[in-house]
Write an enzyme that holds these catalytic residues in place. Structure first.
Site, PDB file in Angstrom:
ATOM      1  N   LYS A  22       0.836  -1.215   0.000  1.00 17.60           N
ATOM      2  CA  LYS A  22       0.000   0.000   0.000  1.00 17.60           C
ATOM      3  C   LYS A  22       0.868   1.261   0.000  1.00 17.60           C
ATOM      4  O   LYS A  22       0.631   2.186  -0.775  1.00 17.60           O
ATOM      5  CB  LYS A  22      -0.887  -0.003   1.257  1.00 17.60           C
ATOM      6  CG  LYS A  22      -1.517   1.333   1.563  1.00 17.60           C
ATOM      7  CD  LYS A  22      -2.355   1.326   2.826  1.00 17.60           C
ATOM      8  CE  LYS A  22      -1.600   1.536   4.108  1.00 17.60           C
ATOM      9  NZ  LYS A  22      -1.290   2.916   4.474  1.00 17.60           N
ATOM     10  N   ASN A  23       1.880   1.278   0.877  1.00 20.21           N
ATOM     11  CA  ASN A  23       2.636   2.524   1.041  1.00 20.21           C
ATOM     12  C   ASN A  23       3.608   2.787  -0.100  1.00 20.21           C
ATOM     13  O   ASN A  23       4.271   3.816  -0.141  1.00 20.21           O
ATOM     14  CB  ASN A  23       3.345   2.531   2.398  1.00 20.21           C
ATOM     15  CG  ASN A  23       2.345   2.677   3.532  1.00 20.21           C
ATOM     16  OD1 ASN A  23       1.170   3.002   3.292  1.00 20.21           O
ATOM     17  ND2 ASN A  23       2.775   2.430   4.756  1.00 20.21           N
ATOM     18  N   CYS A 116      -5.363   8.238   9.662  1.00 21.40           N
ATOM     19  CA  CYS A 116      -5.608   7.552  10.934  1.00 21.40           C
ATOM     20  C   CYS A 116      -5.324   8.496  12.100  1.00 21.40           C
ATOM     21  O   CYS A 116      -4.532   9.423  11.976  1.00 21.40           O
ATOM     22  CB  CYS A 116      -4.650   6.370  11.081  1.00 21.40           C
ATOM     23  SG  CYS A 116      -5.070   4.965  10.103  1.00 21.40           S
ATOM     24  N   ARG A 121      -0.347  14.941  12.774  1.00 21.34           N
ATOM     25  CA  ARG A 121       0.483  14.552  11.620  1.00 21.34           C
ATOM     26  C   ARG A 121       0.698  15.786  10.750  1.00 21.34           C
ATOM     27  O   ARG A 121       0.096  15.945   9.690  1.00 21.34           O
ATOM     28  CB  ARG A 121      -0.185  13.400  10.852  1.00 21.34           C
ATOM     29  CG  ARG A 121      -0.211  12.142  11.711  1.00 21.34           C
ATOM     30  CD  ARG A 121      -0.831  10.980  11.022  1.00 21.34           C
ATOM     31  NE  ARG A 121       0.049  10.366  10.039  1.00 21.34           N
ATOM     32  CZ  ARG A 121      -0.280   9.275   9.339  1.00 21.34           C
ATOM     33  NH1 ARG A 121      -1.461   8.720   9.529  1.00 21.34           N
ATOM     34  NH2 ARG A 121       0.559   8.753   8.472  1.00 21.34           N
ATOM     35  N   PRO A 122       1.588  16.671  11.214  1.00 23.72           N
ATOM     36  CA  PRO A 122       1.817  17.914  10.484  1.00 23.72           C
ATOM     37  C   PRO A 122       2.488  17.664   9.134  1.00 23.72           C
ATOM     38  O   PRO A 122       3.016  16.569   8.890  1.00 23.72           O
ATOM     39  CB  PRO A 122       2.740  18.709  11.408  1.00 23.72           C
ATOM     40  CG  PRO A 122       3.340  17.734  12.353  1.00 23.72           C
ATOM     41  CD  PRO A 122       2.450  16.519  12.397  1.00 23.72           C
ATOM     42  N   ASP A 306       4.690   0.563  11.934  1.00 23.31           N
ATOM     43  CA  ASP A 306       3.474  -0.083  11.416  1.00 23.31           C
ATOM     44  C   ASP A 306       3.352  -1.545  11.868  1.00 23.31           C
ATOM     45  O   ASP A 306       2.271  -2.124  11.782  1.00 23.31           O
ATOM     46  CB  ASP A 306       3.440  -0.027   9.879  1.00 23.31           C
ATOM     47  CG  ASP A 306       3.346   1.406   9.381  1.00 23.31           C
ATOM     48  OD1 ASP A 306       2.946   2.281  10.163  1.00 23.31           O
ATOM     49  OD2 ASP A 306       3.663   1.647   8.205  1.00 23.31           O
ATOM     50  N   ARG A 398      -8.343  -0.546   4.877  1.00 22.63           N
ATOM     51  CA  ARG A 398      -7.479   0.456   4.232  1.00 22.63           C
ATOM     52  C   ARG A 398      -6.138  -0.151   3.851  1.00 22.63           C
ATOM     53  O   ARG A 398      -5.455   0.371   2.968  1.00 22.63           O
ATOM     54  CB  ARG A 398      -7.208   1.612   5.193  1.00 22.63           C
ATOM     55  CG  ARG A 398      -8.435   2.380   5.562  1.00 22.63           C
ATOM     56  CD  ARG A 398      -8.072   3.457   6.530  1.00 22.63           C
ATOM     57  NE  ARG A 398      -7.481   4.544   5.790  1.00 22.63           N
ATOM     58  CZ  ARG A 398      -7.643   5.818   6.096  1.00 22.63           C
ATOM     59  NH1 ARG A 398      -8.339   6.155   7.139  1.00 22.63           N
ATOM     60  NH2 ARG A 398      -7.084   6.754   5.367  1.00 22.63           N
TER      61      ARG A 398
HETATM   62  N1  EPU Z   1       6.196  14.643  10.708  1.00 29.02           N
HETATM   63  C1  EPU Z   1       6.248  15.969  11.053  1.00 29.02           C
HETATM   64  N2  EPU Z   1       6.208  16.896  10.029  1.00 29.02           N
HETATM   65  C2  EPU Z   1       6.097  16.545   8.734  1.00 29.02           C
HETATM   66  C3  EPU Z   1       6.025  15.163   8.393  1.00 29.02           C
HETATM   67  C4  EPU Z   1       6.083  14.229   9.413  1.00 29.02           C
HETATM   68  O1  EPU Z   1       6.348  16.349  12.213  1.00 29.02           O
HETATM   69  O2  EPU Z   1       6.057  17.432   7.862  1.00 29.02           O
HETATM   70  C5  EPU Z   1       6.238  13.631  11.787  1.00 29.02           C
HETATM   71  C6  EPU Z   1       4.925  12.844  11.882  1.00 29.02           C
HETATM   72  O3  EPU Z   1       3.969  13.539  12.625  1.00 29.02           O
HETATM   73  C7  EPU Z   1       5.359  11.560  12.529  1.00 29.02           C
HETATM   74  C8  EPU Z   1       6.757  11.354  11.947  1.00 29.02           C
HETATM   75  O4  EPU Z   1       7.191  12.637  11.483  1.00 29.02           O
HETATM   76  O5  EPU Z   1       5.431  11.713  13.903  1.00 29.02           O
HETATM   77  C9  EPU Z   1       6.819  10.315  10.831  1.00 29.02           C
HETATM   78  O6  EPU Z   1       6.024  10.740   9.754  1.00 29.02           O
HETATM   79  P1  EPU Z   1       6.312  10.329   8.230  1.00 29.02           P
HETATM   80  O7  EPU Z   1       6.181  11.568   7.429  1.00 29.02           O
HETATM   81  O8  EPU Z   1       7.580   9.574   8.133  1.00 29.02           O
HETATM   82  O9  EPU Z   1       5.091   9.357   7.949  1.00 29.02           O
HETATM   83  P2  EPU Z   1       4.016   9.435   6.802  1.00 29.02           P
HETATM   84  O10 EPU Z   1       4.673   9.710   5.507  1.00 29.02           O
HETATM   85  O11 EPU Z   1       2.903  10.301   7.228  1.00 29.02           O
HETATM   86  C10 EPU Z   1       4.253   6.900   6.241  1.00 29.02           C
HETATM   87  C11 EPU Z   1       3.322   5.732   6.130  1.00 29.02           C
HETATM   88  C12 EPU Z   1       2.837   5.346   7.506  1.00 29.02           C
HETATM   89  C13 EPU Z   1       4.044   4.991   8.364  1.00 29.02           C
HETATM   90  C14 EPU Z   1       5.031   6.174   8.400  1.00 29.02           C
HETATM   91  C15 EPU Z   1       6.310   5.872   9.144  1.00 29.02           C
HETATM   92  C16 EPU Z   1       2.312   5.994   3.970  1.00 29.02           C
HETATM   93  C17 EPU Z   1       1.104   6.244   3.167  1.00 29.02           C
HETATM   94  N3  EPU Z   1       2.199   6.075   5.285  1.00 29.02           N
HETATM   95  O12 EPU Z   1       3.495   7.934   6.827  1.00 29.02           O
HETATM   96  O13 EPU Z   1       2.015   4.190   7.331  1.00 29.02           O
HETATM   97  O14 EPU Z   1       3.631   4.704   9.664  1.00 29.02           O
HETATM   98  O15 EPU Z   1       5.376   6.537   7.043  1.00 29.02           O
HETATM   99  O16 EPU Z   1       6.935   4.770   8.596  1.00 29.02           O
HETATM  100  O17 EPU Z   1       3.357   5.682   3.424  1.00 29.02           O
HETATM  101  C18 EPU Z   1       0.304   2.687   7.845  1.00 29.02           C
HETATM  102  O18 EPU Z   1       0.523   2.115   6.776  1.00 29.02           O
HETATM  103  O19 EPU Z   1      -0.431   2.188   8.741  1.00 29.02           O
HETATM  104  C19 EPU Z   1       0.909   3.996   8.108  1.00 29.02           C
HETATM  105  C20 EPU Z   1       0.454   4.835   9.019  1.00 29.02           C
END
Ligand code: EPU
Length: 419
Positions: A22-23, A116, A121-122, A306, A398
């Site tokens: 998915k990711n 979620c 999640r900024p 995850d 999802r």
């Molecule tokens: N963060 C910030 N500012 C930003 C971006 C991120 O503070 O601009 C923080 C987030 O709040 C969090 C941390 O950095 O605390 C990690 O966030 P990241 O950006 O790495 O995660 P994401 O891109 O939002 C993806 C996956 C998630 C997975 C995370 C970490 C996708 C679609 N989602 O999320 O997957 O947990 O990376 O590996 O790729 C899931 O599949 O269940 C899922 C939540």
């Protein structure tokens, strides 16, 4: 609304083929916007988030068809730079369309994404990086209005944290930019290299998708391609947890052991036998499980956040006390109260959970709190005595393609019904 009815106590055994990731699929679908001709993507899992991404593509004017795990996307008629709020709210990763639409058209209008409830999640890192690339971003009535008066320019971007989404957004925006972009402290998750490889197949010039420093030399245009997304390492981890929790023995076809080092280490520490060959992982959990002293979620190659919830479910019946620390998201223990309803002994303090193994879990009614927390409840229900009902399973849908069918293949007593 639907629910899962699970009669626990059966040891899972057999073989399954791991679905596409998915990711990986979601940012690659966004990347279709950048291509100059038709893209064919294989191994795309049938998930509500994937359908949401296809609806976003359609709203932008990308002709999209999704048949038998293959998405065909024709971006030649892109007619909009606006992602409607209703679609943005359907999933967190809708934000990767920002980099893709900007990269292609130099402008984009969208609202903040949904997702979620894992804590705040900024998207500050995404926006700061795009600004460095010459994008002017203003916020009006909850919408982000993005323009590039002087075109998108390559830049050196130092991420304060290796954010997966920010790395993907920058890569997508940079592929057609003027000049070279260097992302320092980039995420190293295998899905980043998968996105890089897809973009390379479309003609992009990208080096270092898994090294922590990604270099993207902007090109004038990209073309279409055919691409197969990588297997889903988190689904693989989840089914390993389900099998281990039930004392089972499974073969995961298509799983890539190289993506799962930190996860297989934990299963070995818990007393499972894990081996692998080029395209499969074998897990045998016939011996009683042992607690794992110290699991800490970290950016790749660390233990993935995850997989935290399913592995916690597995450890509920392990002998001894396991300690799990969640460092990525501030609110990712919402499955704990539901596991406790099944008889688990888990104490949390801040970002740490202490899991003391119990002799038995007992089936009861539980509510999926989020995608991976919901999968954890399924793992616990499979290992519990008696019958469990898991509701709110739209969250599980999802990320897991027909989870009840996959588990039934391994001998689980599980069915889906309308509630
Ligand atoms: N963060 C910030 N500012 C930003 C971006 C991120 O503070 O601009 C923080 C987030 O709040 C969090 C941390 O950095 O605390 C990690 O966030 P990241 O950006 O790495 O995660 P994401 O891109 O939002 C993806 C996956 C998630 C997975 C995370 C970490 C996708 C679609 N989602 O999320 O997957 O947990 O990376 O590996 O790729 C899931 O599949 O269940 C899922 C939540």
């Amino acid at each position: 609304m639907q629910r899962l009815i699970i009669k626990g106590g059966k040891q899972l055994s057999g073989e399954l083929t791991v679905q596409g990731a998915k990711n990986s699929a979601l940012p690659i679908l966004a990347g279709c916007v950048l291509a100059g001709s038709q893209v064919k993507l294989r191994g795309i899992p049938e998930l509500s988030d994937v359908y949401a991404a296809c609806r976003i593509l359609a709203s932008l004017g990308v002709k999209t068809a999704f048949v038998d795990g293959t998405v065909t996307a024709d971006p030649t008629g892109i007619s909009s730079i606006h992602v409607p709020e209703k679609l943005m709210r359907q999933m967190r990763s809708s934000i990767v369309f920002l980099g893709a639409v900007l990269g292609k058209t130099g402008a984009c209008r969208l609202s903040f994404p949904g997702g979620c409830e894992l804590g705040p999640r900024p998207i500050d890192m995404h926006l700061r990086a795009l600004r460095q690339m010459g994008v002017k971003i203003t916020e009006k009535y909850g919408e982000l209005i993005c323009e590039c008066p002087h075109g998108i320019k390559g830049a050196v971007i130092n991420l304060p944290f290796p954010s997966v989404g920010a790395t993907e957004n920058i890569m997508l925006c940079a592929a057609l930019a003027d000049g070279e972009t260097v992302i320092c402290n980039a995420a190293r998750e295998p899905e980043i290299e998968d996105l890089a490889e897809f973009l390379r197949c479309c003609g992009a010039r990208i080096i270092g998708g898994s090294s922590g420093t990604v270099r993207i030399k902007g090109v004038k245009e990209l073309h279409g391609c055919e691409y197969t997304v990588m297997p889903d390492r988190i689904c693989a981890a989840t089914f390993m947890a389900a099998a281990a929790a039930t004392g089972g023995e499974i073969v995961l076809k298509g799983a890539r052991a190289q993506d799962l080092g930190a996860v297989t280490d934990v299963f070995r520490q818990a007393g499972c036998l894990v081996s692998d060959s080029a395209d499969r992982i074998y897990l045998n959990a016939k011996k009683p499980l042992r607690a794992v002293r110290d699991i800490k979620t970290l950016p790749y190659p660390g233990f993935p956040t995850d997989a935290q919830a399913p592995v916690m479910a597995m450890l509920c019946k392990a002998r001894g006390t396991s300690v799990i620390t969640e460092t990525i998201f501030s609110s990712r223990f919402r499955h704990v109260d539901e596991l406790a309803r099944m008889g688990a002994d888990i104490k949390t303090e801040g970002r740490t959970a202490v899991v003391t193994g119990v002799r038995e879990l007992y089936g009861t009614g539980v509510v999926a709190p989020d995608l991976r927390g919901g999968a954890a409840l399924v793992c616990a229900a499979l290992a519990a005595q008696g019958e469990s009902t898991v509701t709110n399973i739209c969250l599980i849908d999802r990320g897991y393609e027909k989870i009840e069918k996959t588990l039934a293949l391994l001998g689980a007593d599980i069915r889906r019904e309308n509630c």
